[in-house]
Enzyme design. Structure first.
Site, PDB file in Angstrom:
ATOM      1  CE  LYS A 170      22.391 -30.301 -80.712  1.00 42.11           C
ATOM      2  NZ  LYS A 170      22.403 -28.820 -80.508  1.00 42.11           N
ATOM      3  N   GLY A 201      27.062 -27.669 -81.581  1.00 44.11           N
ATOM      4  CA  GLY A 201      26.610 -27.703 -82.964  1.00 44.11           C
ATOM      5  C   GLY A 201      25.107 -27.560 -83.058  1.00 44.11           C
ATOM      6  CG  ASP A 202      23.460 -27.040 -86.991  1.00 46.33           C
ATOM      7  OD1 ASP A 202      23.769 -28.247 -87.116  1.00 46.33           O
ATOM      8  OD2 ASP A 202      23.622 -26.213 -87.910  1.00 46.33           O
ATOM      9  N   GLY A 203      21.209 -28.859 -84.668  1.00 47.69           N
ATOM     10  CA  GLY A 203      20.482 -30.110 -84.787  1.00 47.69           C
ATOM     11  C   GLY A 203      20.658 -30.825 -86.116  1.00 47.69           C
ATOM     12  N   PRO A 204      20.509 -30.108 -87.255  1.00 47.58           N
ATOM     13  CG  PRO A 204      19.496 -28.685 -88.792  1.00 47.58           C
ATOM     14  CD  PRO A 204      20.030 -28.720 -87.398  1.00 47.58           C
ATOM     15  CB  VAL A 206      26.174 -31.767 -83.837  1.00 51.45           C
ATOM     16  CG1 VAL A 206      26.531 -32.579 -82.598  1.00 51.45           C
ATOM     17  CG2 VAL A 206      27.424 -31.074 -84.372  1.00 51.45           C
ATOM     18  N   GLY A 207      23.246 -32.970 -84.225  1.00 50.57           N
ATOM     19  CA  GLY A 207      22.129 -33.757 -83.703  1.00 50.57           C
ATOM     20  C   GLY A 207      21.820 -34.959 -84.573  1.00 50.57           C
ATOM     21  CD  GLU A 245      10.902 -32.546 -70.985  1.00 51.74           C
ATOM     22  OE1 GLU A 245       9.896 -31.995 -71.488  1.00 51.74           O
ATOM     23  OE2 GLU A 245      11.899 -31.916 -70.599  1.00 51.74           O
ATOM     24  CB  CYS A 279       8.417 -28.212 -71.766  1.00 54.79           C
ATOM     25  SG  CYS A 279       9.468 -28.988 -70.529  1.00 54.79           S
ATOM     26  CD  GLU A 379       5.924 -26.168 -75.676  1.00 58.17           C
ATOM     27  OE1 GLU A 379       6.211 -26.509 -74.516  1.00 58.17           O
ATOM     28  OE2 GLU A 379       6.451 -26.686 -76.685  1.00 58.17           O
TER      29      GLU A 379
END
Length: 476
Positions: A170, A201-204, A206-207, A245, A279, A379
């Site tokens: 994803k 897809g998005d995190g909420p 598919v993630g 990571e 990062c 960050e």
């Protein structure tokens, strides 16, 4: 591109179970220039089922077979390099030469390195009368970010294939087109059906579906610490391995003996690279208090040389940041630096004067930054450098480590042993002495809230392997 609205599952391009599309935005001008489909749990279930079936065969292939497959992938990757660069330049605003040389180039380097590693890697060794075997962990879910998309795709997919794992990727929905091209590359290279699957897809949605799926044996995630925590929590109920990571707030300590006319501009350049969207960027520059005015002069001069502009403009050094969300976050942090009393050396809020559209950030340097300020702790993920004065080297090292993050650290000293001694004290997964060249063979990963596990070369390969002991393998 003909596959934008489809997913790659079980060796074929398929339509989503439930149609739902979103725009892909060009950050150089804020215009939608493409659309992709967003997946659902049903799409994830299809992809996982395909990967599980494929593992029954691919998990038992010989390393030599997987080596040939990776070589084929690299050949097609090189053929599609310009297509990948065009996609990355458009979807995330990377200047076109940077997109080709650095963004696409780093993916090539990872593929070349895993081919080199796999050629010599030992998957088993005798121990007394027993045999210790390293085997693929199984079906893996891979979630990759938008800032260095091909870096993270290749340093996950390459080692996973080398290990004999099957997978579902994803990519970020913000910069997804390079991943679609990457799936086309794997298809052309002859990756067997079900071994590699792509679901956008998005995190909420598919993630979370990947992270919690009982038939996924491992999650490998790169992104924010906030999202990484959610992945780990979703994965906990099925006790799957989770490699992360995550974020960083890397320190760059300039010792008094270093040549500031060289070290400061290099530090600015490393902080601002990729529009500050790395990062491991050295965003906190620690300098001797009595030398801060000198540092300010070098930093201002270096920062003001960075030409900000559209990704396709020939002189652009810094493109936009990737999205309105990122732009707003960075603006808020720049304003907080001013409000909390840091000295604004150059840059500041708003877009550069000649740009009124696009997510452009003025290259910004703050001095007189103290450790309690937000710009020293959070960050920022934009071209913003904080200069923190120190009274002793011991204080600088203590404050450099005084962060929830631990991804990278940077040490500059004319005396190599001094730099080595300081490196030993840094609580970070990678320490860079005197701005060395990047090395695809060195482990990459973090301490503390910068994550766990390691990527790149054999270290990444190891993360996708289980260790089995077979007792009584030889007669006693």
């Amino acid at each position: 591109m003909s596959h934008n609205l489809q997913f790659y599952i079980d060796g074929a391009w398929v339509d989503p179970v439930v149609p739902k599309v979103i725009d892909v935005i060009d950050p150089s001008n804020e215009d939608a220039f493409a659309q992709i489909s967003l997946g659902s749990k049903a799409d994830v279930d299809k992809a996982v089922a395909a990967a599980k079936r494929a593992f029954a065969t691919f998990g038992f292939t010989k390393p030599a077979e997987r080596l040939e497959l990776l070589r084929s992938i690299l050949a097609v990757y090189n053929k599609r390099a310009n297509d990948l660069a065009d996609a990355i330049s458009r979807e995330m605003g990377a200047p076109r030469p940077f997109a080709l040389d650095s963004q696409v180039g780093i993916g090539r380097a990872h593929l070349e390195k895993i081919i080199e590693v796999l050629g010599d890697f030992q998957f088993q060794h005798p121990k007394g009368t027993s045999l210790v075997v390293k085997e693929p962990i199984g079906v893996v879910g891979l979630i990759t970010p938008w800032n260095w998309p091909l870096n993270q795709i290749t340093c996950k997919v390459g080692p996973a294939l080398a290990a004999g794992c099957t997978m579902i990727l994803k990519p970020s929905e913000i910069a997804p087109l390079d991943a679609i091209i990457f799936a086309e590359i794997l298809d052309e290279a002859g990756v067997p059906p079900g071994v590699f699957n792509l679901v956008n897809g998005d995190g909420p949605t598919v993630g979370e579906a990947l992270s919690s799926h009982p038939d996924i044996d491992m999650m490998s995630f790169t992104g924010s610490t906030r999202a990484g925590i959610l992945v780990a929590k979703a994965a906990a109920d099925t006790v799957k391995r989770v490699a992360q990571e995550l974020g960083g707030k890397s320190a760059n300590i300039l010792f008094p003996d270093v040549d500031f006319s060289v070290a400061v501009p290099k530090g600015v350049a490393n902080c601002f690279g990729n529009s500050g969207q790395s990062c491991n960027a050295p965003t906190r520059m620690f300098v001797p208090r009595e030398r801060q005015d000198e540092v300010i002069g070098y930093a201002r001069e270096a920062a003001e040389k960075f030409i900000v502009g559209p990704a396709d403009a020939p002189n652009t050094k810094l493109g936009p940041v990737v999205s309105q969300v990122q732009y707003d976050k960075i603006q808020n942090l720049i304003e907080s630096g001013i409000a909390e009393g840091a000295t604004l050396v150059t840059g500041g809020p708003g877009r550069p004067a000649d740009l009124n559209r696009g997510y452009y950030i003025r290259p910004t340097v703050f001095a007189d930054v103290t450790p309690d300020m937000r710009i020293a702790k959070e960050e920022i993920f934009g071209p913003v450098l904080s200069i923190l004065p120190y009274d002793s080297v011991e204080e600088a090292i203590e404050e450099a480590n005084n962060t929830v993050y631990g991804l990278a650290a940077y040490i500059q000293s004319a005396d190599l042993q001094t730099a080595r001694d300081a490196a030993a004290k840094m609580r970070a997964g990678a320490v860079h002495i005197n701005y060395p060249a990047w090395d695809s063979g060195i482990p990459f990963g973090g301490y503390k809230q910068s994550g766990n596990g390691r990527e790149y070369a054999e270290y990444g390969l190891e993360d996708f392997l289980e260790t089995k002991g077979i007792l009584g393998y030889e007669a006693a």
